[in-house]
Enzyme design. Structure first.
Site, short mmCIF file in Angstrom:
data_model
loop_
_atom_site.label_atom_id
_atom_site.label_comp_id
_atom_site.label_asym_id
_atom_site.label_seq_id
_atom_site.Cartn_x
_atom_site.Cartn_y
_atom_site.Cartn_z
N ARG A 130 0.75 -0.67 0.21
CA ARG A 130 0.33 -0.03 0.07
C ARG A 130 0.86 1.66 -0.43
NH1 ARG A 130 -3.07 -3.53 3.35
NH2 ARG A 130 -4.46 -4.39 2.25
N LYS A 152 3.87 11.60 -11.49
CA LYS A 152 2.66 11.12 -12.14
C LYS A 152 3.41 9.76 -12.21
CE LYS A 152 -0.11 14.38 -14.64
NZ LYS A 152 -0.46 14.28 -16.34
N GLU A 194 11.65 18.49 -24.86
CA GLU A 194 10.56 18.80 -23.03
C GLU A 194 11.71 19.83 -23.06
OE1 GLU A 194 7.44 17.19 -23.18
OE2 GLU A 194 7.88 15.09 -23.65
N LYS A 236 8.54 22.72 -14.28
CA LYS A 236 7.05 22.35 -14.62
C LYS A 236 7.13 21.85 -12.27
CE LYS A 236 6.35 17.41 -15.23
NZ LYS A 236 6.66 15.86 -15.23
N GLU A 246 -3.80 17.78 -12.26
CA GLU A 246 -3.98 18.24 -13.41
C GLU A 246 -5.91 18.84 -13.73
OE1 GLU A 246 -2.28 16.58 -16.74
OE2 GLU A 246 -3.25 16.99 -18.26
N ARG A 250 -2.06 22.57 -15.18
CA ARG A 250 -1.07 21.92 -15.34
C ARG A 250 -1.31 20.99 -16.88
NH1 ARG A 250 1.32 16.57 -11.60
NH2 ARG A 250 2.73 16.22 -13.04
N ASN A 254 0.44 19.80 -21.63
CA ASN A 254 0.80 19.49 -22.65
C ASN A 254 0.82 19.37 -23.94
OD1 ASN A 254 0.46 17.22 -20.84
ND2 ASN A 254 -2.19 17.71 -20.98
N HIS A 257 1.97 18.05 -27.67
CA HIS A 257 1.52 16.37 -26.96
C HIS A 257 -0.05 15.98 -27.80
CE1 HIS A 257 4.68 16.71 -24.29
NE2 HIS A 257 4.50 15.56 -23.89
N HIS A 261 0.99 13.02 -29.15
CA HIS A 261 0.76 11.67 -28.80
C HIS A 261 -0.24 10.80 -30.41
CE1 HIS A 261 0.07 12.94 -24.71
NE2 HIS A 261 0.95 11.91 -24.57
N HIS A 273 8.82 9.93 -28.25
CA HIS A 273 7.80 10.36 -27.58
C HIS A 273 8.57 11.98 -28.41
CE1 HIS A 273 5.45 12.46 -24.81
NE2 HIS A 273 6.18 13.00 -24.56
#
Ligand code: NAD
Ligand code: ZN
Length: 376
Positions: A130, A152, A194, A236, A246, A250, A254, A257, A261, A273
């Site tokens: 946990r 994340k 990035e 960041k 987000e 946030r 993106n 992106h 993507h 990427h």
């Protein structure tokens, strides 16, 4: 007899958490782990998680450094390198390694690697018994400037990338710039996408700085790279501090992106990427201008910096505008039925629409604009 009275109890869990953590950036940090990790509330035992490529180059050095800092590496869980191993199966395998070693809650996870290792090790730490602490030791530029900060964690499924995961903050991030020396140039370039993104979304002076120091960036000058990593983490972290989950701000991370993507999927993940994000930024900057949000002169400067970094042009990737629009659908699913973009309004600042930073563009509006951008 049935008792239909309703009983109710309340579980009150109004908690104040402090998940703050330091990011250390420097050259040769492994020799200073003892002082850097002191006071981070870390137990003595460590599970070292890495991938085969990174571990071969830097695993023994970290293992020795951890021992010298007074930690005991109880297990090394090293899985094959590559995005295709960012799976539930790999997570189960890592978990079994830790369970077989009978590691309890008095253990922390050291994640040594790029974004794949960081996301996998972090997610494993988030759910093992946990939740146990973890520390990020990013070894790619992308991980240093992006994935190791923000909490994340997660993995990919056949239904899409990063669909299963958790927010789980590291206890510390240790970005040793020495790691970059062994990184293949294409991976350095991927990280720079990035970096450029962060400059465009939040910092015009940093954008100018990048243009000016490009020759030093190209040869990975340690002083310049240190500055770049530092500035990126600050940008960041500044965003994440204000909007960890987000809900709006946030989303600005993106930029590039939504179409990036789509390109990744179109190229069946054969393109990195970062490369896709770079081309995605080219498209989305042009789109922003076409929608009247961004000046043409700013688009030119963004394109020029991406050129300097050696990224392909939009036409270099064989994918039609119709295909791109079709492929933004998975993003659409993720965002409640609408394709959402974030657009700069100038270099260093993002546009806000009625719903905040996420700006909806319908397929019928996007298609002709993307066709025009490609046809140029
Ligand atoms: N959590 C987040 O917020 C976040 C943000 C951005 C990206 N990501 C994720 O990050 C992943 C991409 O990360 P990445 O680009 O670091 O990829 P990666 O972890 O796959 O690393 C790229 C390759 O470089 C090798 N490598 C790593 N460090 C090296 C070194 N110092 N020397 C030599 N080789 C080295 C790796 O073994 C791998 O083959 C994706 O899965 C993406 O979803 C997460
Ligand atoms: Zn990205």
């Amino acid at each position: 007899m049935m008792n239909d009275t309703l009983q109710q109890l309340s579980v009150t869990l109004r908690r104040t958490v402090d998940d703050s953590y330091p990011i250390f950036i420097g050259d040769g940090l492994f020799s200073r782990l003892g002082s850097l990790l002191r006071d981070r509330g870390l137990p003595k035992r460590v599970a070292l998680v890495s991938d085969t490529s990174v571990f071969a180059l830097h695993g023994p050095a970290l293992r020795d450094a951890l021992a010298a800092a007074g930690f005991a590496v109880a297990v090394e869980a090293v899985f094959p390198a590559g995005e295709e191993h960012k799976t539930r199966e790999t997570k189960a395998w890592i978990e079994d390694r830790l369970l077989e070693t009978k590691l309890g809650r008095d253990t922390w996870v050291a994640a040594l690697g790029g974004g794949v290792v960081g996301d996998m090790a972090g997610y494993t730490a988030a759910t093992y018994l946990r939740g146990i602490p973890f520390v990020q030791f990013p070894t790619t530029l992308l991980a240093m400037v992006d994935s190791s900060v923000g909490g994340k964690t997660g993995l990919d499924t056949p239904h899409g990338k990063n669909l299963i995961g958790a927010f789980w903050q590291p206890r510390a991030v240790i970005a040793d710039l020495r790691m970059l020396a062994t990184l293949p140039p294409v991976q350095v370039q991927a990280g720079l996408a990035e970096v450029i993104k962060h400059a465009v979304i939040a910092d015009p002076e940093f954008f100018d700085y990048l243009q000016a120091v490009w020759p030093q960036v190209a040869r990975l000058d340690p002083a310049v790279m240190g500055k770049i990593v530092h500035r990126n983490c600050a940008i960041k972290a500044g965003v994440v501090e204000k909007d960890e989950r987000e809900s709006d701000l946030r989303k600005i991370l993106n930029f590039g992106h939504t179409l990036g993507h789509a390109l990744e999927t179109a190229a069946d993940y054969r393109l990195l990427h970062g490369t896709c994000v770079a081309i995605g930024m080219r498209y989305e900057a042009e789109l922003a201008a076409a929608l009247g949000l961004l000046a043409a002169s700013d688009v030119k400067r963004i394109q020029a910096l991406l050129d300097q970094a050696g990224f392909p042009a939009v036409d270099d990737v064989e994918v039609s505008a119709a295909q791109l629009v079709e492929l933004t659908k998975s993003d659409k699913k993720a965002r409640g039925g609408h394709v959402e973009y974030v657009f700069p309004k100038q270099i260093g600042a993002m546009a806000q629409g009625e719903r905040g930073y996420g700006i909806r563009v319908g397929d019928e509006q996007a298609l002709p604009l993307l066709e025009r951008i490609r046809g140029r």
